[in-house]
Design a protein around this motif. Sequence first.
Motif, mmCIF file in Angstrom:
data_model
loop_
_atom_site.group_PDB
_atom_site.id
_atom_site.type_symbol
_atom_site.label_atom_id
_atom_site.label_comp_id
_atom_site.label_asym_id
_atom_site.label_seq_id
_atom_site.Cartn_x
_atom_site.Cartn_y
_atom_site.Cartn_z
ATOM 1 N N SER A 3 0.840 -1.196 0.000
ATOM 2 C CA SER A 3 0.000 0.000 0.000
ATOM 3 C C SER A 3 0.878 1.250 0.000
ATOM 4 O O SER A 3 1.993 1.240 0.509
ATOM 5 C CB SER A 3 -0.926 -0.004 1.214
ATOM 6 N N SER A 4 0.354 2.301 -0.570
ATOM 7 C CA SER A 4 1.062 3.577 -0.607
ATOM 8 C C SER A 4 0.880 4.273 0.736
ATOM 9 O O SER A 4 -0.161 4.139 1.375
ATOM 10 C CB SER A 4 0.493 4.460 -1.708
ATOM 11 N N PRO A 5 1.897 5.038 1.148
ATOM 12 C CA PRO A 5 1.731 5.780 2.405
ATOM 13 C C PRO A 5 0.673 6.863 2.222
ATOM 14 O O PRO A 5 0.436 7.337 1.112
ATOM 15 C CB PRO A 5 3.113 6.385 2.648
ATOM 16 N N PRO A 6 0.033 7.258 3.315
ATOM 17 C CA PRO A 6 -0.971 8.328 3.213
ATOM 18 C C PRO A 6 -0.328 9.620 2.709
ATOM 19 O O PRO A 6 0.865 9.867 2.905
ATOM 20 C CB PRO A 6 -1.472 8.499 4.645
ATOM 21 N N LEU A 7 -1.149 10.437 2.072
ATOM 22 C CA LEU A 7 -0.667 11.683 1.481
ATOM 23 C C LEU A 7 0.001 12.582 2.513
ATOM 24 O O LEU A 7 1.013 13.221 2.216
ATOM 25 C CB LEU A 7 -1.806 12.420 0.782
ATOM 26 N N ASN A 8 -0.526 12.621 3.744
ATOM 27 C CA ASN A 8 0.092 13.483 4.750
ATOM 28 C C ASN A 8 1.519 13.041 5.064
ATOM 29 O O ASN A 8 2.380 13.876 5.334
ATOM 30 C CB ASN A 8 -0.769 13.566 6.021
ATOM 31 N N GLU A 9 1.810 11.744 5.004
ATOM 32 C CA GLU A 9 3.179 11.260 5.213
ATOM 33 C C GLU A 9 4.078 11.656 4.041
ATOM 34 O O GLU A 9 5.234 12.040 4.240
ATOM 35 C CB GLU A 9 3.203 9.745 5.393
#
Length: 119
Positions: A3-9
């Motif tokens: 999974s891709s990291p969340p946008l805030n990260e």
Amino acid sequence: MPSSPPLNEVKANLFKGLAHPVRIRILELLAAGDDVPVSTLIAETGLEASHLSQHLAVLRRYHLVESARRGSAVDYRLASAHVAELLRVARELLGEILRSTQDQLAAVADEAAPTTAPR
């Protein structure tokens, strides 16, 4: 599938890449011109080539700058005009913060000033 990291990260990591005064200075130099030779960046920052190279590597890792080799010389430029816009907005924000702080300090100084009683 990972999974891709969340946008805030992802955004936080971008700001980590920006979180050094030398890297900001490099970006400002690149924002002022088109292609800037490494020799100019060395002269303008006062860094040794190896230290400059480390900072440029961080900026490349975050896709903030691009390089082009011309013979034995390497030139750098911003990867996007949005980087220059980000620097401009940061400068404006800092100006607003400074003005607000100055206004607050002036108000405190006015409150602390002795009042003169009428005669």
